[in-house]
Design a protein around this motif. Structure first.
Motif, PDB file in Angstrom:
ATOM      1  N   UNK A 296       1.066  -1.002   0.437  1.00 34.13           N
ATOM      2  CA  UNK A 296      -0.229  -0.576   0.113  1.00 34.13           C
ATOM      3  C   UNK A 296       1.215   1.198  -0.049  1.00 34.13           C
ATOM      4  N   UNK A 297       0.762   2.012  -1.052  1.00 30.72           N
ATOM      5  CA  UNK A 297       1.977   3.054  -1.161  1.00 30.72           C
ATOM      6  C   UNK A 297       1.439   4.184  -0.753  1.00 30.72           C
ATOM      7  N   UNK A 298       0.053   4.184  -0.334  1.00 34.01           N
ATOM      8  CA  UNK A 298      -0.294   5.054   0.249  1.00 34.01           C
ATOM      9  C   UNK A 298      -0.373   5.173   1.409  1.00 34.01           C
ATOM     10  N   UNK A 299       0.033   4.381   2.237  1.00 33.51           N
ATOM     11  CA  UNK A 299       0.346   4.193   3.750  1.00 33.51           C
ATOM     12  C   UNK A 299       1.822   4.907   4.287  1.00 33.51           C
ATOM     13  N   UNK A 300       2.494   4.197   3.119  1.00 34.40           N
ATOM     14  CA  UNK A 300       3.547   4.257   3.517  1.00 34.40           C
ATOM     15  C   UNK A 300       4.459   5.858   2.875  1.00 34.40           C
ATOM     16  N   UNK A 301       3.828   6.502   2.365  1.00 32.13           N
ATOM     17  CA  UNK A 301       3.928   8.248   2.083  1.00 32.13           C
ATOM     18  C   UNK A 301       2.981   8.626   3.333  1.00 32.13           C
ATOM     19  N   UNK A 302       1.664   8.248   3.331  1.00 31.85           N
ATOM     20  CA  UNK A 302       1.075   9.083   5.124  1.00 31.85           C
ATOM     21  C   UNK A 302       2.137   8.588   6.021  1.00 31.85           C
ATOM     22  N   UNK A 309       9.506   6.095   8.797  1.00 30.80           N
ATOM     23  CA  UNK A 309       9.549   5.686   7.695  1.00 30.80           C
ATOM     24  C   UNK A 309       9.876   5.086   7.667  1.00 30.80           C
ATOM     25  N   UNK A 310       9.021   3.733   6.917  1.00 32.31           N
ATOM     26  CA  UNK A 310       9.677   2.217   6.642  1.00 32.31           C
ATOM     27  C   UNK A 310      10.611   1.377   5.236  1.00 32.31           C
ATOM     28  N   UNK A 311      10.176   0.183   6.381  1.00 36.39           N
ATOM     29  CA  UNK A 311      11.530  -0.244   4.073  1.00 36.39           C
ATOM     30  C   UNK A 311      10.235  -0.627   3.068  1.00 36.39           C
ATOM     31  N   UNK A 312      11.114   0.214   2.267  1.00 38.27           N
ATOM     32  CA  UNK A 312      10.070   0.377   0.801  1.00 38.27           C
ATOM     33  C   UNK A 312      10.968   0.888   0.197  1.00 38.27           C
ATOM     34  N   UNK A 336       7.048   5.016  20.951  1.00 42.12           N
ATOM     35  CA  UNK A 336       6.873   4.426  19.015  1.00 42.12           C
ATOM     36  C   UNK A 336       5.325   4.028  18.512  1.00 42.12           C
ATOM     37  N   UNK A 337       5.436   2.489  19.325  1.00 42.66           N
ATOM     38  CA  UNK A 337       4.439   1.803  18.852  1.00 42.66           C
ATOM     39  C   UNK A 337       3.120   2.963  18.760  1.00 42.66           C
ATOM     40  N   UNK A 338       3.261   2.763  19.611  1.00 43.78           N
ATOM     41  CA  UNK A 338       1.847   3.673  20.049  1.00 43.78           C
ATOM     42  C   UNK A 338       1.364   4.465  18.422  1.00 43.78           C
ATOM     43  N   UNK A 339       2.886   5.540  18.421  1.00 43.66           N
ATOM     44  CA  UNK A 339       2.003   6.750  17.737  1.00 43.66           C
ATOM     45  C   UNK A 339       2.555   5.623  16.281  1.00 43.66           C
ATOM     46  N   UNK A 340       3.150   4.882  15.516  1.00 43.28           N
ATOM     47  CA  UNK A 340       2.783   3.784  14.545  1.00 43.28           C
ATOM     48  C   UNK A 340       1.518   2.834  14.196  1.00 43.28           C
ATOM     49  N   UNK A 341       0.840   2.829  15.216  1.00 40.33           N
ATOM     50  CA  UNK A 341      -0.858   1.725  15.363  1.00 40.33           C
ATOM     51  C   UNK A 341      -1.402   2.719  15.347  1.00 40.33           C
ATOM     52  N   UNK A 342      -1.733   3.982  15.761  1.00 37.87           N
ATOM     53  CA  UNK A 342      -2.520   4.979  15.579  1.00 37.87           C
ATOM     54  C   UNK A 342      -2.375   6.037  14.431  1.00 37.87           C
ATOM     55  N   UNK A 343      -1.394   5.688  13.374  1.00 40.28           N
ATOM     56  CA  UNK A 343      -1.528   6.592  12.652  1.00 40.28           C
ATOM     57  C   UNK A 343      -1.628   5.825  11.110  1.00 40.28           C
ATOM     58  N   UNK A 344      -1.291   4.856  11.520  1.00 36.70           N
ATOM     59  CA  UNK A 344      -1.901   3.182  10.683  1.00 36.70           C
ATOM     60  C   UNK A 344      -3.972   3.304  10.716  1.00 36.70           C
ATOM     61  N   UNK A 345      -4.363   3.404  12.355  1.00 40.02           N
ATOM     62  CA  UNK A 345      -5.651   3.548  12.198  1.00 40.02           C
ATOM     63  C   UNK A 345      -6.286   4.717  11.495  1.00 40.02           C
ATOM     64  N   UNK A 346      -5.690   5.830  11.988  1.00 39.78           N
ATOM     65  CA  UNK A 346      -5.624   7.377  11.199  1.00 39.78           C
ATOM     66  C   UNK A 346      -6.128   7.081   9.459  1.00 39.78           C
ATOM     67  N   UNK A 347      -5.074   6.106   8.771  1.00 36.22           N
ATOM     68  CA  UNK A 347      -5.367   6.256   7.190  1.00 36.22           C
ATOM     69  C   UNK A 347      -6.089   5.737   6.690  1.00 36.22           C
ATOM     70  N   UNK A 348      -6.331   3.859   7.992  1.00 36.19           N
ATOM     71  CA  UNK A 348      -7.677   3.408   6.958  1.00 36.19           C
ATOM     72  C   UNK A 348      -8.935   4.109   7.512  1.00 36.19           C
ATOM     73  N   UNK A 349      -9.566   4.938   8.707  1.00 37.63           N
ATOM     74  CA  UNK A 349      -9.804   5.513   8.530  1.00 37.63           C
ATOM     75  C   UNK A 349     -10.617   6.817   8.094  1.00 37.63           C
TER      76      UNK A 349
END
Length: 352
Positions: A296-302, A309-312, A336-349
């Motif tokens: 999901x390139x959109x998620x990587x960019x988001x 930054x993730x591996x891409x 760090x994990x809290x921030x990561x999962x929060x942003x993933x949730x935001x993106x899919x919301x």
């Protein structure tokens, strides 16, 4: 996008003078930037020097190699082990060793390039691999079938259940498995997959790997029976290659308690990540392994917009499919994990 950094990336990296959280790479235990681990390595460099360029079959030999190899063999559950200067060399050495007329070589889907020579081609599916093996056996050829594969191929096909392998005629097959992403990480003590593979009933199991991902040292290793390992050490390939740096092998042994602590911390971070995931995030995650593969390139960019930054990148070459992967490390903090999962949730919301 390519990012250039001036120091080893830990839980954070600095890009264009801005701090980003980093969830990439293969430093699963976060040891490369650990102060105590670095002290152990520096102390061992003072004892063993920065490098040892002599052949392992020289008339003068350092005992740390045999000691560390014995330790590793006991850890993974193999009869014997040899170490080399890198995981890639271990893979190429193993592939080269089986490059003789009395072996028939087969390559499973997604086998790492370390296991391949120039003209080797991977089977597209395990179904086609099974068919090729059965045709080989039905022809009653005198050559022995050897199947090369990665233990952790990030598609979820192999580790942890190895279900596709179970459908193959393993009793008549030698398995050569790259466990670079497993050893040091998976298993109760970081022993990797050797015992799992032995339980499948293959004719023989040979495991090669990098020691850099799970143990954070520049070295490689090969595991197998005493007879097989002894035969490999009698080749000119082995005798002509410089060994692993002895300070690295000594540090591997000296840091086992630290590594055990790091593995426990890593498991906590992995559990935290899973607990915080949204069901709307399509991904592949393997039980007991700290990598999350997705497309999901959109998620990587988001995430990058949110300073994560993730591996891409295309792997293993420019023509390959882009590999997107979140890597959890023992160096990550709870926040760090809290921030990561929060942003993933935001993106899919936001995608609703």
């Amino acid at each position: 996008m390519i990012h250039y950094v001036d120091k080893f990336p830990g839980r954070k990296i600095k890009v264009r003078n801005l701090d980003y959280l980093y969830f990439g790479g293969t430093a699963y235990l976060g040891l490369q930037s650990d102060a105590y681990f670095q002290k152990l390595l520096i102390d061992n460099i003072k004892k063993y020097g920065t490098n040892y360029g002599a052949s392992r079959i020289s008339n003068v030999r350092l005992s740390i190699f045999e000691k560390s190899e014995s330790y590793l063999a006991k850890l993974v559950g193999s009869e014997a082990c040899i170490s080399l200067s890198s995981g890639y060399l271990a893979g190429q050495f193993t592939r080269n060793y089986f490059n003789y007329k009395f072996f028939k070589r087969f390559f499973a889907p997604n086998a790492h390039s370390a296991l391949l020579l120039t003209n080797d081609a991977c089977q597209e599916t395990y179904s086609s691999l099974k068919l090729a093996l059965e045709e080989h056996l039905e022809a009653q050829e005198k050559t022995v079938a050897v199947v090369f594969l990665d233990s952790i191929d990030f598609s979820g096909s192999n580790y942890p259940d190895f279900n596709p392998l179970k459908s193959l005629p393993l009793a008549n097959t030698i398995l050569v498995v790259d466990d670079s992403h497993g050893i040091g990480i998976v298993g109760e003590h970081g022993e990797g997959v050797f015992k799992m593979l032995m339980s499948l009933g293959a004719r023989e199991v040979v495991v090669c790997c990098s020691l850099g991902k799970g143990f954070s040292i520049q070295a490689g290793a090969i595991f197998g029976t005493v007879d097989r390992i002894n035969a490999m050490t009698e080749t000119s390939f082995y005798g002509g290659a410089s060994p692993a740096t002895p300070a690295n092998m000594a540090t591997l042994m000296d840091s086992q308690e630290l590594m055990s602590q790091k593995r426990k911390k890593l498991k906590k971070r992995m559990h935290q990540f899973k607990e915080g995931l949204t069901e709307k995030f399509p991904h592949i995650i393997m039980d007991g392994h700290p990598t999350i593969s997705f497309s999901n390139k959109g998620l990587t960019d988001y995430l990058e917009d949110k300073k994560v930054i993730v591996t891409n990148f295309p792997y293993p070459n420019e023509d390959s499919q882009t590999m997107s992967r979140i890597v959890i490390s023992a160096c990550h903090k709870k926040k760090d994990i809290q921030k990561l999962t929060r942003h993933i949730q935001e993106y899919f919301s936001d995608q609703i």
